[in-house]
Design a protein around this motif. Structure first.
Motif, PDB file in Angstrom:
ATOM      1  N   MET A   1       0.809  -1.205   0.000  1.00  0.00           N
ATOM      2  CA  MET A   1       0.000   0.000   0.000  1.00  0.00           C
ATOM      3  C   MET A   1       0.849   1.264   0.000  1.00  0.00           C
ATOM      4  O   MET A   1       0.323   2.335  -0.079  1.00  0.00           O
ATOM      5  N   ARG A  18       0.078   5.193  -2.592  1.00  0.00           N
ATOM      6  CA  ARG A  18      -1.194   4.502  -2.832  1.00  0.00           C
ATOM      7  C   ARG A  18      -2.064   4.561  -1.564  1.00  0.00           C
ATOM      8  O   ARG A  18      -3.259   4.780  -1.623  1.00  0.00           O
ATOM      9  N   CYS A  22      -5.915   6.057  -1.068  1.00  0.00           N
ATOM     10  CA  CYS A  22      -6.978   5.138  -0.619  1.00  0.00           C
ATOM     11  C   CYS A  22      -7.463   5.461   0.790  1.00  0.00           C
ATOM     12  O   CYS A  22      -8.212   4.675   1.385  1.00  0.00           O
ATOM     13  N   ALA A  25     -12.093   5.332   2.414  1.00  0.00           N
ATOM     14  CA  ALA A  25     -12.749   4.150   1.840  1.00  0.00           C
ATOM     15  C   ALA A  25     -14.052   4.562   1.170  1.00  0.00           C
ATOM     16  O   ALA A  25     -14.767   5.430   1.657  1.00  0.00           O
ATOM     17  N   ALA A  30     -10.025   5.887  -3.908  1.00  0.00           N
ATOM     18  CA  ALA A  30      -9.747   4.577  -3.311  1.00  0.00           C
ATOM     19  C   ALA A  30     -10.088   3.467  -4.297  1.00  0.00           C
ATOM     20  O   ALA A  30      -9.337   2.499  -4.439  1.00  0.00           O
ATOM     21  N   ASP A  34      -6.834   1.296  -5.325  1.00  0.00           N
ATOM     22  CA  ASP A  34      -6.730   0.105  -4.482  1.00  0.00           C
ATOM     23  C   ASP A  34      -6.022  -0.992  -5.271  1.00  0.00           C
ATOM     24  O   ASP A  34      -6.284  -1.184  -6.459  1.00  0.00           O
ATOM     25  N   GLU A  35      -5.135  -1.698  -4.606  1.00  0.00           N
ATOM     26  CA  GLU A  35      -4.362  -2.748  -5.287  1.00  0.00           C
ATOM     27  C   GLU A  35      -5.252  -3.841  -5.874  1.00  0.00           C
ATOM     28  O   GLU A  35      -4.897  -4.466  -6.860  1.00  0.00           O
ATOM     29  N   ASP A  36      -6.395  -4.073  -5.265  1.00  0.00           N
ATOM     30  CA  ASP A  36      -7.302  -5.125  -5.733  1.00  0.00           C
ATOM     31  C   ASP A  36      -8.308  -4.639  -6.768  1.00  0.00           C
ATOM     32  O   ASP A  36      -9.150  -5.407  -7.220  1.00  0.00           O
ATOM     33  N   SER A  37      -8.229  -3.369  -7.142  1.00  0.00           N
ATOM     34  CA  SER A  37      -9.173  -2.811  -8.096  1.00  0.00           C
ATOM     35  C   SER A  37      -8.904  -3.349  -9.498  1.00  0.00           C
ATOM     36  O   SER A  37      -7.756  -3.521  -9.903  1.00  0.00           O
TER      37      SER A  37
END
Length: 107
Positions: A1, A18, A22, A25, A30, A34-37
């Motif tokens: 992150m 990052r 983010c 939330a 965000a 977001d790394e999972d986006s």
């Protein structure tokens, strides 16, 4: 992150992490960073992420995020409505509420 991210906001260059982007939330920032986006933000040829917004007000957006979503700065009245629009655009609920209060108290 803690990835370092370079942003080109309306021609102004900003460097942040990052995690900072983010910090609120549920915000559009965000969601984008977001790394999972699954969303891949557009990049320029130099690798900076381009955001088509006003760089003068983005300074305040970034300070808000860097301060754990707390407003710890004064905003010139002439920039308040633009900052309100940017807070709305980015989905920054706390910053938008601050702008709404400041605009209401200036009337």
């Amino acid at each position: 992150m803690d990835d370092i991210i370079e942003l080109n906001v309306g021609g102004g260059i900003f460097v942040t992490t990052r995690g900072t982007l983010c910090a609120e939330a549920g915000s559009m920032l965000a969601a984008k960073f977001d790394e999972d986006s699954s969303f891949a933000p557009p990049t320029e040829f130099d690798g900076a992420v381009f955001l088509d917004r006003n760089p003068r007000t983005f300074e305040y957006v970034l300070d808000y995020l860097r301060n754990r979503c707390r407003v710890q700065f004064d905003v010139p009245l002439k920039l308040l409505k633009q900052l309100q629009a940017d807070a709305d655009y980015f989905g920054l609920v706390g910053l938008k509420a601050f702008c709404n209060r400041e605009i209401a108290s200036s009337d």
